[in-house]
Motif scaffolding. Structure first.
Motif, PDB file in Angstrom:
ATOM      1  N   LEU A 228      29.593 -28.236  -7.584  1.00 15.49           N
ATOM      2  CA  LEU A 228      28.636 -26.604  -8.028  1.00 15.49           C
ATOM      3  C   LEU A 228      29.917 -26.194  -7.563  1.00 15.49           C
ATOM      4  O   LEU A 228      29.991 -25.050  -8.386  1.00 15.49           O
ATOM      5  CB  LEU A 228      28.760 -27.061  -6.155  1.00 15.49           C
ATOM      6  CG  LEU A 228      27.505 -25.638  -6.283  1.00 15.49           C
ATOM      7  CD1 LEU A 228      26.350 -25.536  -6.812  1.00 15.49           C
ATOM      8  CD2 LEU A 228      26.946 -25.339  -4.452  1.00 15.49           C
ATOM      9  N   PHE A 229      30.896 -26.327  -7.178  1.00 14.20           N
ATOM     10  CA  PHE A 229      32.182 -25.390  -6.757  1.00 14.20           C
ATOM     11  C   PHE A 229      32.833 -25.075  -8.569  1.00 14.20           C
ATOM     12  O   PHE A 229      32.826 -23.709  -9.336  1.00 14.20           O
ATOM     13  CB  PHE A 229      33.726 -25.417  -6.041  1.00 14.20           C
ATOM     14  CG  PHE A 229      34.294 -24.930  -7.016  1.00 14.20           C
ATOM     15  CD1 PHE A 229      34.489 -23.332  -5.975  1.00 14.20           C
ATOM     16  CD2 PHE A 229      35.312 -25.469  -7.010  1.00 14.20           C
ATOM     17  CE1 PHE A 229      36.457 -22.931  -6.640  1.00 14.20           C
ATOM     18  CE2 PHE A 229      36.288 -24.437  -7.014  1.00 14.20           C
ATOM     19  CZ  PHE A 229      37.015 -24.259  -7.307  1.00 14.20           C
ATOM     20  N   SER A 230      32.151 -25.960  -9.067  1.00 16.57           N
ATOM     21  CA  SER A 230      32.753 -26.158 -10.872  1.00 16.57           C
ATOM     22  C   SER A 230      31.831 -25.579 -11.459  1.00 16.57           C
ATOM     23  O   SER A 230      32.274 -24.437 -12.351  1.00 16.57           O
ATOM     24  CB  SER A 230      32.714 -27.347 -11.627  1.00 16.57           C
ATOM     25  OG  SER A 230      32.786 -27.590 -12.976  1.00 16.57           O
ATOM     26  N   PHE A 231      30.567 -25.239 -11.289  1.00 16.46           N
ATOM     27  CA  PHE A 231      29.498 -25.109 -12.000  1.00 16.46           C
ATOM     28  C   PHE A 231      29.628 -23.290 -11.548  1.00 16.46           C
ATOM     29  O   PHE A 231      29.138 -22.377 -12.611  1.00 16.46           O
ATOM     30  CB  PHE A 231      28.294 -25.567 -11.319  1.00 16.46           C
ATOM     31  CG  PHE A 231      26.938 -24.349 -11.899  1.00 16.46           C
ATOM     32  CD1 PHE A 231      26.791 -23.687 -13.366  1.00 16.46           C
ATOM     33  CD2 PHE A 231      26.625 -23.019 -10.652  1.00 16.46           C
ATOM     34  CE1 PHE A 231      25.608 -22.691 -13.476  1.00 16.46           C
ATOM     35  CE2 PHE A 231      25.289 -22.236 -10.790  1.00 16.46           C
ATOM     36  CZ  PHE A 231      24.778 -22.140 -11.700  1.00 16.46           C
ATOM     37  N   ILE A 232      30.025 -23.154  -9.888  1.00 19.60           N
ATOM     38  CA  ILE A 232      29.622 -21.267 -10.194  1.00 19.60           C
ATOM     39  C   ILE A 232      31.166 -20.748 -10.909  1.00 19.60           C
ATOM     40  O   ILE A 232      31.306 -19.421 -11.339  1.00 19.60           O
ATOM     41  CB  ILE A 232      30.139 -20.791  -8.711  1.00 19.60           C
ATOM     42  CG1 ILE A 232      28.685 -21.448  -7.930  1.00 19.60           C
ATOM     43  CG2 ILE A 232      30.601 -19.444  -7.912  1.00 19.60           C
ATOM     44  CD1 ILE A 232      28.936 -21.558  -6.611  1.00 19.60           C
ATOM     45  N   SER A 233      32.575 -21.689 -11.141  1.00 17.25           N
ATOM     46  CA  SER A 233      33.713 -21.087 -10.986  1.00 17.25           C
ATOM     47  C   SER A 233      33.367 -20.239 -12.942  1.00 17.25           C
ATOM     48  O   SER A 233      34.284 -19.359 -13.055  1.00 17.25           O
ATOM     49  CB  SER A 233      34.998 -21.895 -11.407  1.00 17.25           C
ATOM     50  OG  SER A 233      35.017 -22.206  -9.861  1.00 17.25           O
ATOM     51  N   ALA A 234      32.769 -21.411 -13.642  1.00 19.20           N
ATOM     52  CA  ALA A 234      32.329 -21.405 -15.441  1.00 19.20           C
ATOM     53  C   ALA A 234      31.553 -20.335 -14.987  1.00 19.20           C
ATOM     54  O   ALA A 234      31.403 -19.775 -16.615  1.00 19.20           O
ATOM     55  CB  ALA A 234      32.660 -22.397 -16.456  1.00 19.20           C
ATOM     56  N   ALA A 235      30.549 -20.295 -14.310  1.00 24.87           N
ATOM     57  CA  ALA A 235      29.092 -19.569 -14.644  1.00 24.87           C
ATOM     58  C   ALA A 235      29.189 -18.000 -14.433  1.00 24.87           C
ATOM     59  O   ALA A 235      29.142 -16.899 -15.257  1.00 24.87           O
ATOM     60  CB  ALA A 235      28.169 -20.075 -14.862  1.00 24.87           C
ATOM     61  N   LEU A 236      30.080 -17.414 -13.608  1.00 26.52           N
ATOM     62  CA  LEU A 236      29.935 -16.083 -13.225  1.00 26.52           C
ATOM     63  C   LEU A 236      31.623 -15.635 -13.604  1.00 26.52           C
ATOM     64  O   LEU A 236      31.435 -14.350 -13.518  1.00 26.52           O
ATOM     65  CB  LEU A 236      30.121 -16.170 -11.166  1.00 26.52           C
ATOM     66  CG  LEU A 236      29.166 -16.846 -10.828  1.00 26.52           C
ATOM     67  CD1 LEU A 236      28.583 -16.553  -9.436  1.00 26.52           C
ATOM     68  CD2 LEU A 236      28.042 -15.569 -10.719  1.00 26.52           C
ATOM     69  N   PHE A 237      32.513 -16.521 -13.658  1.00 26.62           N
ATOM     70  CA  PHE A 237      33.943 -16.073 -13.709  1.00 26.62           C
ATOM     71  C   PHE A 237      34.135 -16.626 -15.747  1.00 26.62           C
ATOM     72  O   PHE A 237      35.993 -16.579 -15.753  1.00 26.62           O
ATOM     73  CB  PHE A 237      34.996 -15.826 -13.216  1.00 26.62           C
ATOM     74  CG  PHE A 237      34.326 -16.222 -11.716  1.00 26.62           C
ATOM     75  CD1 PHE A 237      34.713 -14.971 -11.346  1.00 26.62           C
ATOM     76  CD2 PHE A 237      34.263 -17.450 -10.418  1.00 26.62           C
ATOM     77  CE1 PHE A 237      34.164 -13.983  -9.619  1.00 26.62           C
ATOM     78  CE2 PHE A 237      33.654 -16.460  -9.520  1.00 26.62           C
ATOM     79  CZ  PHE A 237      33.625 -15.552  -9.102  1.00 26.62           C
ATOM     80  N   GLY A 238      33.581 -17.278 -15.843  1.00 25.09           N
ATOM     81  CA  GLY A 238      33.972 -17.321 -17.387  1.00 25.09           C
ATOM     82  C   GLY A 238      34.079 -16.704 -18.041  1.00 25.09           C
ATOM     83  O   GLY A 238      34.920 -17.315 -19.767  1.00 25.09           O
ATOM     84  N   ARG A 239      33.645 -15.716 -17.761  1.00 22.50           N
ATOM     85  CA  ARG A 239      34.117 -14.339 -18.974  1.00 22.50           C
ATOM     86  C   ARG A 239      35.478 -14.027 -18.969  1.00 22.50           C
ATOM     87  O   ARG A 239      36.484 -13.948 -19.362  1.00 22.50           O
ATOM     88  CB  ARG A 239      33.450 -13.183 -19.136  1.00 22.50           C
ATOM     89  CG  ARG A 239      33.645 -12.023 -19.860  1.00 22.50           C
ATOM     90  CD  ARG A 239      32.724 -10.614 -19.467  1.00 22.50           C
ATOM     91  NE  ARG A 239      31.240 -11.350 -20.479  1.00 22.50           N
ATOM     92  CZ  ARG A 239      30.595 -10.757 -20.524  1.00 22.50           C
ATOM     93  NH1 ARG A 239      30.318  -9.313 -20.081  1.00 22.50           N
ATOM     94  NH2 ARG A 239      29.430 -11.217 -20.805  1.00 22.50           N
ATOM     95  N   PHE A 240      36.519 -14.204 -17.880  1.00 25.00           N
ATOM     96  CA  PHE A 240      37.296 -13.869 -16.948  1.00 25.00           C
ATOM     97  C   PHE A 240      38.803 -14.758 -17.467  1.00 25.00           C
ATOM     98  O   PHE A 240      39.452 -15.048 -17.605  1.00 25.00           O
ATOM     99  CB  PHE A 240      37.623 -13.193 -15.710  1.00 25.00           C
ATOM    100  CG  PHE A 240      36.813 -12.227 -15.300  1.00 25.00           C
ATOM    101  CD1 PHE A 240      36.457 -10.745 -15.654  1.00 25.00           C
ATOM    102  CD2 PHE A 240      35.105 -12.055 -14.609  1.00 25.00           C
ATOM    103  CE1 PHE A 240      35.871 -10.194 -15.812  1.00 25.00           C
ATOM    104  CE2 PHE A 240      34.741 -11.298 -15.059  1.00 25.00           C
ATOM    105  CZ  PHE A 240      34.573 -10.625 -14.953  1.00 25.00           C
ATOM    106  N   ILE A 241      38.738 -16.435 -16.428  1.00 20.50           N
ATOM    107  CA  ILE A 241      39.036 -17.061 -17.240  1.00 20.50           C
ATOM    108  C   ILE A 241      38.784 -17.634 -18.549  1.00 20.50           C
ATOM    109  O   ILE A 241      39.982 -19.049 -19.195  1.00 20.50           O
ATOM    110  CB  ILE A 241      38.531 -18.510 -16.521  1.00 20.50           C
ATOM    111  CG1 ILE A 241      37.248 -18.755 -16.422  1.00 20.50           C
ATOM    112  CG2 ILE A 241      38.414 -17.887 -15.465  1.00 20.50           C
ATOM    113  CD1 ILE A 241      36.585 -20.066 -16.143  1.00 20.50           C
ATOM    114  N   GLY A 242      37.853 -17.548 -18.828  1.00 19.71           N
ATOM    115  CA  GLY A 242      37.895 -18.217 -20.900  1.00 19.71           C
ATOM    116  C   GLY A 242      37.449 -18.873 -21.141  1.00 19.71           C
ATOM    117  O   GLY A 242      37.492 -20.118 -20.203  1.00 19.71           O
ATOM    118  N   PRO A 243      37.009 -19.886 -22.501  1.00 17.99           N
ATOM    119  CA  PRO A 243      36.926 -20.830 -22.943  1.00 17.99           C
ATOM    120  C   PRO A 243      37.879 -22.131 -22.091  1.00 17.99           C
ATOM    121  O   PRO A 243      37.505 -23.298 -21.851  1.00 17.99           O
ATOM    122  CB  PRO A 243      36.454 -21.211 -23.947  1.00 17.99           C
ATOM    123  CG  PRO A 243      36.709 -19.305 -24.188  1.00 17.99           C
ATOM    124  CD  PRO A 243      37.220 -18.842 -23.670  1.00 17.99           C
TER     125      PRO A 243
END
Length: 665
Positions: free
Chosen positions: A10-25
């Protein structure tokens, strides 16, 4: 540690979904893959503590719902069945995450894709760790949602939209059955907790329940309703049509959801509810028959499919049939054993298919391939290993579970047992046939693709090759090294996770059936593989002549069109429902009855009447005087004629006359 296993995805999902634009692919790939890999490592520790050391763990967090007798908490149950599923789910998920970093590397929406994969893993872990039926239903619906999101990941493609909607709608039918089953469980047991329900199961045998205004055995109704949920999720005959169409999603989705994990949720439900199914022999017969028919149907349908992923999808459907009828024969441990083994070689086949599609510029038609053994030798080797394990070649993983299922079916010595045994044996022949047909058309035949595609074909890069190698090792050795622990006679691995009545324990009887019966599935598999190779390598002209003949064309059409299930559903059920919805519900009810009683009926009449009455208020004194005069005359006549005429009838005549004058004013 146990809660970390569940909530790290769930933490993995939140990180990629909410902050994907900041952390990038790149950041999304690293975070999601690392989180799922850590989850797998912790699952292995849990497997040692719970499965090998025999220390089941219960974790209760907070109360979720509490109303009178209905109580439901967020609780997590870690027993042998749970930790086995945890290892399977997290292992395949971590490898698919790693594979996707390369396969989907050029996609501009990679963070969204990785977040969906992690969310699916989270809901699958909720499903297998739940300690009550309501929490299981949360995970059940969650994986259905993620399935929709992942199939429809390329949302600009019409076929992906249609496949995702189809998967969602077909699964809703099964989910409705599961929901009714949970309601029935609470009606009988006054609880939804596994521990309470399963402890009470032996004491309430023979209870009656009213269903559809008729009285039935409560356990039979509950188990069949739960099985309806399994039929939808595990793509058994009748609700199987969504699974092949789900191949429209990216290939890693096919490997994760529709081969190794989500579709096995139905089998997991059957095994988890073994204390209920054991007291419902009629339901077990239904489970056995449906599972055997699914195994045979899907194996025959896969014979003449031309889409690479669709062939593997039908093999998934067929193998799920084996798992289901193993549970119907009360051999739940063998069903779970085949589930775990199947996860490895089916994920291997799907990811290998993805490697082929990647090399062939997204081409999936096997007739446009050929000769790839020289261009992608590593992928070819992986495909051969996966196909041999799938067909149950001796001493590979699939051999140790599929053959045991067939032996147990024969050792049941009942009509349903022998029915399942012989349909499963024939399915083994067809499985081997289409597996080697796939290998021959893709890798061994003469090249039949476009030149500009073939010259650029390349083997799997490192990020895709490593998961393939890992799954290949599992496909070769897992069955051999775990068979005695999981299905060995006298093993205490399962503890209280699985319950079987003493009269249904037939594992020992299966050891003493005739050797010739034991050899039949192996002989059929090897014969099917050799026949497939010889027919396509040396008798292609005769095969073509057979296909274009009158009878051959009918058989080819019947199997290639999937036994016309989609045609029947579309023309007789879907079209009938749409016709009813338009002609009856919309035109007759909505636009007819409701509108006549509603906006174009009573309200419209009242509006017109008020408008006409308002016209009588002209504002001229002589109009008002005339009306008053009419009233006085009517009153006088009423008094004078009351002794000769019924006043009520006279009043009606007056009112009718006034209304006539009014509407013709």
């Amino acid at each position: 540690m146990y809660l970390v296993i569940v909530f790290l995805p769930l933490f993995s999902f939140i990180s990629a979904a909410l902050f994907g634009r900041f952390i990038g692919p790149e950041g999304a790939k690293r975070i999601t893959t690392s989180c799922i890999a850590i989850t797998f490592f912790l699952s292995c520790i849990a497997f040692y503590e719970v499965g090998l050391a025999g220390a089941p763990t219960y974790v209760t967090t907070i109360t979720w719902m509490d109303s009178e007798m209905f109580h439901c908490s967020w609780g997590f149950l870690f027993d042998s069945l749970t930790v086995t599923m945890l290892c399977v789910v997290t292992c395949v998920s971590s490898l698919v995450h790693l594979y996707s970093t390369e396969y989907m590397g050029g996609d501009p929406h990679l963070p969204r894709f990785m977040s969906y994969l992690s969310l699916f893993t989270f809901f699958m872990l909720i499903l297998v760790t739940a300690d009550n039926f309501v929490q299981l239903f949360v995970g059940w619906e969650g994986v259905g949602l993620c399935s929709y999101l992942l199939i429809n990941f390329w949302f600009a493609r019409l076929q992906a939209n249609k496949a995702a909607i189809k998967a969602m709608i077909v699964n809703r039918i099964g989910d409705f059955g599961l929901a009714l089953g949970i309601f029935a469980v609470f009606t009988i047991f006054k609880s939804v907790d596994y521990a309470t329900v399963f402890a009470l199961a032996p004491t309430l045998v023979g209870q009656q329940i009213t269903f559809l205004n008729m009285d039935f055995d409560a356990y039979t109704v509950i188990c069949i309703l739960l099985f309806v949920g399994s039929v939808g999720k595990s793509a058994q005959l009748g609700l199987h049509t969504w699974l092949p169409d789900a191949m429209e999603g990216p290939t890693p989705v096919s490997a994760l959801i529709h081969a190794a994990t989500m579709v096995t949720a139905g089998v997991f439900l059957l095994v988890r509810c073994s204390p209920l199914f054991e007291y419902a022999p009629t339901a077990l017969v239904v489970v056995t028959v449906i599972g055997a028919m699914t195994a045979f149907f899907a194996a025959t349908t896969g014979l003449l499919q031309n889409d690479l992923k669709r062939v593997i999808a039908y093999s998934t459907c067929s193998q799920l049939g084996y798992m289901v009828f193993a549970c119907g024969l009360s051999n739940y441990a063998v069903g779970v054993f085949h589930l775990a083994n199947h996860a490895f070689f089916k994920a291997l086949l799907f990811l290998s298919a993805g490697s082929v599609i990647h090399a062939m510029a997204d081409e999936q038609d096997m007739r446009k391939m050929g000769g790839l053994r020289r261009l992608v030798p590593y992928t070819y080797a992986m495909f051969v290993i996966g196909s041999l394990a799938l067909m149950g070649f001796p001493f590979l993983t699939g051999f140790y579970s599929k053959d045991v299922i067939l032996e147990l079916a024969y050792a049941k010595y009942t009509v349903t047992g022998h029915f399942a045994h012989w349909l499963g044996t024939l399915a083994a022949f067809f499985t081997a046939f289409y597996s080697f047909r796939l290998i021959y058309l893709t890798f061994l035949s003469e090249p039949n693709g476009f030149k500009n595609v073939m010259v650029h074909a390349h083997d799997a890069p490192a990020a895709m090759a490593l998961p393939l190698a890992t799954l290949a090792l599992g496909s070769m050795f897992t069955g051999y090294y775990t068979k005695d622990m999981i299905i060995g006679v006298g093993t205490d691995f399962w503890g209280n996770a699985i319950y079987t009545l003493p009269e249904n324990m037939i594992l020992l009887e299966a050891e003493f059936i005739p050797t010739s019966i034991k050899l039949v599935p192996v002989i059929f598999s090897i014969t099917g593989a050799i026949t497939s190779f010889l027919v396509y390598a040396y008798f292609s002209k005769e095969l073509y002549q057979m296909k274009v003949s009158f009878v051959g064309r009918k058989i080819y059409t019947f199997l290639n069109r999937k036994w016309f299930f989609d045609k029947v559903y579309n023309e007789y059920i879907v079209q009938g429902a749409l016709t009813f919805g338009y002609q009856t519900s919309y035109k007759a009810v909505d636009r007819g009855l409701i509108e006549m009683l509603g906006p174009y009926g009573i309200s419209h009449s009242i509006y017109n009447t008020s408008m006409n009455i308002s016209k009588m208020q002209s504002g001229y004194l002589y109009h008002y005087a005339f009306v008053m005069l009419l009233g006085v005359i009517a009153f006088t006549l009423t008094l004078s004629l009351s002794s000769f005429v019924d006043i009520r009838l006279y009043t009606q005549f007056i009112a009718t006359g006034l209304l006539y004058l009014y509407f013709n004013f």
